[in-house]
Design a protein around this motif. Structure first.
Motif, PDB file in Angstrom:
ATOM      1  N   ILE A 151       0.831  -1.206   0.000  1.00  0.00           N
ATOM      2  CA  ILE A 151       0.000   0.000   0.000  1.00  0.00           C
ATOM      3  C   ILE A 151       0.865   1.255   0.000  1.00  0.00           C
ATOM      4  CG2 ILE A 151      -1.619   1.344   1.418  1.00  0.00           C
ATOM      5  CD1 ILE A 151      -2.973  -1.262   2.164  1.00  0.00           C
ATOM      6  N   ARG A 162       1.508   2.672  -3.255  1.00  0.00           N
ATOM      7  CA  ARG A 162       0.267   3.028  -3.942  1.00  0.00           C
ATOM      8  C   ARG A 162      -0.362   1.820  -4.636  1.00  0.00           C
ATOM      9  NH1 ARG A 162       0.048   8.399  -7.751  1.00  0.00           N
ATOM     10  NH2 ARG A 162       1.283   9.200  -6.006  1.00  0.00           N
ATOM     11  N   LEU A 197      -4.211   4.743   1.899  1.00  0.00           N
ATOM     12  CA  LEU A 197      -4.344   3.927   0.704  1.00  0.00           C
ATOM     13  C   LEU A 197      -3.804   4.634  -0.536  1.00  0.00           C
ATOM     14  CD1 LEU A 197      -7.876   2.329   1.221  1.00  0.00           C
ATOM     15  CD2 LEU A 197      -5.664   1.188   1.361  1.00  0.00           C
ATOM     16  N   ILE A 203      -6.050  -5.457   5.118  1.00  0.00           N
ATOM     17  CA  ILE A 203      -6.209  -4.084   4.618  1.00  0.00           C
ATOM     18  C   ILE A 203      -6.784  -3.186   5.708  1.00  0.00           C
ATOM     19  CG2 ILE A 203      -7.450  -2.642   2.954  1.00  0.00           C
ATOM     20  CD1 ILE A 203      -7.300  -5.022   1.007  1.00  0.00           C
ATOM     21  N   ILE A 206      -2.141  -2.419  -4.001  1.00  0.00           N
ATOM     22  CA  ILE A 206      -3.022  -3.223  -3.161  1.00  0.00           C
ATOM     23  C   ILE A 206      -2.841  -4.670  -3.600  1.00  0.00           C
ATOM     24  CG2 ILE A 206      -5.076  -3.259  -4.634  1.00  0.00           C
ATOM     25  CD1 ILE A 206      -5.197  -2.509  -0.893  1.00  0.00           C
ATOM     26  N   TYR A 258       4.060   5.265   5.740  1.00  0.00           N
ATOM     27  CA  TYR A 258       3.395   4.117   6.352  1.00  0.00           C
ATOM     28  C   TYR A 258       3.891   3.964   7.791  1.00  0.00           C
ATOM     29  CZ  TYR A 258       7.865   1.789   5.437  1.00  0.00           C
ATOM     30  OH  TYR A 258       9.196   1.456   5.400  1.00  0.00           O
TER      31      TYR A 258
END
Length: 331
Positions: A62, A65, A259, A249, A67, A264
């Protein structure tokens, strides 16, 4: 503390623990038996170990950028490969190494689709999320493959004072923290997430970074899959790791990682994973009906996320200014 994104996840975790303590006064009790530590808190850590592992990999994905929706399917494949190989040969060590090798290949596939072909991460990983369960079903021939191997059993149900699953997850957390925060790797991951094009122009090998995080996420999923299968000494391609990608998630988002990529928080991910697992435990402790369990969990997660929202958090944590106090007194 009021300016950090960790405030509300920490408060939510404390509130859930206190709620469990009110409902079950012996909730915090720990006991030592045969050199092993037991208790409700230990159970939360052990049951949350697979989620924490997958959330670690998801955090880095994440941050770029991206998933990864395929982590649950990858976990199922790891369990299927391991149990099928053990059932046919009895060699647990080779089986686990083979499973993790397969997971690395799956991570390379995801990274190839995203970094080289430029496919949107949610679409690229949705392919493996859908096909992965089918692959696991083919490996197990649609059956639940049970095994009886002491070495494999240790991964998910073994003890070294604490459950081995907890020790593996904490070791992974410490290793990721050291590698990403004590080297330039963490900064490179964040730069790719903030602006991939600017990072490329600055000389950052964004493709390599993206490839690396997807491989790491798949490897974490593989270890989590070994834990899940080892805990029950069986591979169930249908239910192993089912919806664990959603919990991962949610743990990352609750922990304050955006997201949209960039900065992070590994500490936040740890808090998020513990919050999700404690929430699951709380649901059973307070007797929430099974049919509304997911609604209850969704409600708690929404509240925590709203409290972290940029327009909500400052209003709740900002101290009133003197002028505001005077105006309020005048009114």
């Amino acid at each position: 503390m009021t300016r950090t994104r960790l405030l509300w996840p920490a408060l939510a975790l404390v509130a859930l623990l206190l709620l469990n303590l009110i409902v079950e006064p012996s909730f915090f009790e720990l006991r030592l038996q045969d050199g092993h530590l037991f208790g409700s808190l230990v159970d939360i850590l052990r049951n949350g170990a697979p989620t924490l592992l997958i959330a670690l990999g998801m955090t880095l994905v994440i941050a770029t950028r991206g998933i990864d929706l395929s982590v649950g399917a990858v976990a199922a494949i790891a369990g299927a490969v391991t149990c099928t190989y053990i059932a046919s040969t009895g060699d647990a060590l080779t089986a686990m190494a083979l499973a993790l090798g397969v997971c690395v290949v799956l991570g390379l596939w995801n990274g190839f689709l995203v970094a080289v072909l430029g496919i949107q991460p949610i679409i690229a990983t949705l392919v493996l999320m859908t096909a992965g369960r089918g692959i696991a079903m083919l490996l197990t021939e649609g059956q639940i493959v049970t095994v009886d191997n002491p070495l494999f059993r240790q991964v998910g149900a073994g003890f070294l004072f604490l459950p081995i699953a907890i020790l593996i997850s904490l070791a992974a957390l410490v290793a990721v923290a050291l590698v990403t925060r004590r080297t330039a790797l963490g900064m490179l991951i964040e730069s790719v997430g903030v602006n991939p094009e600017a990072s490329r122009l600055a000389g950052v090998r964004s493709r390599t970074i993206i490839w690396t995080v997807y491989v790491f996420a798949a490897l974490c999923s593989g270890v989590a899959g070994l834990m899940i299968s080892s805990n029950v000494s069986a591979a169930d391609a249908n239910s192993a790791g089912l919806w664990i990608e959603m919990d991962a998630i949610l743990a990352v988002v609750i922990g304050g990682t955006l997201l949209t990529g960039g900065r992070y928080s590994l500490t936040g991910t740890l808090l998020g994973a513990l919050t999700i697992q404690t929430l699951t435990t709380t649901v059973y402790t307070i007797g929430v009906p099974p049919e509304v369990t997911l609604v209850f969990k969704a409600g708690v997660v929404i509240i925590v996320c709203l409290l972290q929202a940029p327009r909500v958090a400052p209003a709740l944590t900002r101290a009133p200014q003197p002028r505001q106090v005077e105006e309020a007194m005048a009114r």
